[in-house]
Scaffold this motif. Sequence first.
Motif, mmCIF file in Angstrom:
data_model
loop_
_atom_site.group_PDB
_atom_site.id
_atom_site.type_symbol
_atom_site.label_atom_id
_atom_site.label_comp_id
_atom_site.label_asym_id
_atom_site.label_seq_id
_atom_site.Cartn_x
_atom_site.Cartn_y
_atom_site.Cartn_z
ATOM 1 N N ARG A 1 0.781 -1.214 -0.091
ATOM 2 C CA ARG A 1 -0.072 -0.059 0.050
ATOM 3 C C ARG A 1 0.884 1.387 0.064
ATOM 4 N N THR A 2 2.129 1.086 0.481
ATOM 5 C CA THR A 2 2.928 2.210 0.290
ATOM 6 C C THR A 2 3.525 2.526 -1.101
ATOM 7 N N VAL A 3 4.027 1.452 -2.052
ATOM 8 C CA VAL A 3 4.420 1.538 -3.235
ATOM 9 C C VAL A 3 3.442 1.669 -4.519
ATOM 10 N N PRO B 1 12.115 5.925 -1.975
ATOM 11 C CA PRO B 1 11.761 6.468 -0.827
ATOM 12 C C PRO B 1 10.605 5.602 -0.160
ATOM 13 N N ALA B 2 9.323 5.281 -1.126
ATOM 14 C CA ALA B 2 8.225 4.652 -0.704
ATOM 15 C C ALA B 2 8.610 3.276 -0.202
ATOM 16 N N LEU C 1 18.267 7.509 5.858
ATOM 17 C CA LEU C 1 18.564 6.892 4.393
ATOM 18 C C LEU C 1 17.371 7.472 3.482
ATOM 19 N N GLN C 2 16.198 7.287 3.891
ATOM 20 C CA GLN C 2 15.197 7.635 2.953
ATOM 21 C C GLN C 2 15.255 9.271 2.583
ATOM 22 N N GLY D 1 16.241 13.993 -6.122
ATOM 23 C CA GLY D 1 15.705 15.543 -6.512
ATOM 24 C C GLY D 1 14.225 15.265 -6.263
ATOM 25 N N ILE D 2 13.722 14.481 -5.373
ATOM 26 C CA ILE D 2 12.424 14.432 -5.189
ATOM 27 C C ILE D 2 11.985 15.496 -3.967
#
Length: 290
Positions: free
Chosen positions: A171-173, A209-210, A280-281, A289-290
Motif C-alpha cells: 500500500r505504500t508503493v 523512498p516509498a 537514509l530515506q 531530487g524528489i
Amino acid sequence: MSAALTAPATAAPAPRRGAARRVLPGFGLTLGYTIFYLSIIVLIPLTTLLVKTFGLTWAQFWKVVSDPIAVSAYQVTFGASAIAAVVNLVFGMLIAWVLVRYSFPGKKIIDALVDLPFALPTAVAGISLTALLADNGWIGQYFAPLGIQLVFNNVGIVIALIFIGLPFVVRTVQPVLEDFEKELEEAAGSLGASRWQTFYKVILPAIGPALLTGFAMAFARAVGEYGSVIFVSSNKPMESQITPFVIMAKLELHDYAGATAIAMVMLVISFVLLLLINGLQSWQRKRAGI
C-alpha cells in the motif's frame, strides 16, 4: 438615456490579504489540539514507561535487560523482523507492480486480499497459520516427510511476520507506481537502456523512498507483533521466544519494573533503527531530487 444607465459601475472592493476563509480553525488552535492529542496517545504512555523504568537502579536495570533469556529474545525478535521486512520489501514491490501495471480476471479480489492482514485479528491469523503449516496441515503435511517443520520454530515466526507486514509495503508503493510516468520508461528504452538499467536508473529512484517507508513500517509492525507469533512459535527460552512474550511473562509475575525495562530497550533500539531508515530515506530523496 437615464442616469442609472450612464453611471459607471462601481468596482468591487479587492479582498484583503490574509482574509481567506479557512476550512479548519487557525494555526494556534490546531497546533494546540495536535500537541494535546499526541500527549495523550504517545507522550504520556512513554513517560509512564520511563517512570516505571527509573524505579530500578542501574545495576538492577542492567541485570534485567542483559539476562541471557532477554538477549536471546532480542535476537529472535529483531532478526525475524528484519528477515520478514526484507522479504516483504521484494515481494510487496512485485505485488504492487502487478496490481498497477496489469489487468487480469480477479484483480479486484487480489487487491482486496492484500488488506486482509489489516482486518484479521492477530490471534485468528496465528491459528490459521498453525492449521495451515503444522505437520498435519494443508501445506505442512508435504514438508513434514522431508524433515522440514514450518511452525513451532523461528521459521514459523518469520512466516507470521511476513503475513502481517506485507500490506504495509504494497500500500505504500502502489500509489507511487500509479503516479509514475510510463513515458520515462519508454524514453529510457528508446535511448538503448536495457530492462535492468531502466529499472535501476529510472524506476527504483522514484519508488525508493516509498520502498524504504514500507520497509520501516513492516519492520516496526513485526517488532511489536505478539498475537499471531505465540501460536506459531514454541515459545521456548533461548530458542524461539520473542521479546513481547518475555514482557508478558514478567507482567503475569507482577514484575512491572522488569517488564518496562525490557520494553524500554525495545523502544530505544526500534527508535534508533527507524531513525537510521528515515535518514537514509531523506538522503535518497535528495539524491533523486524528489
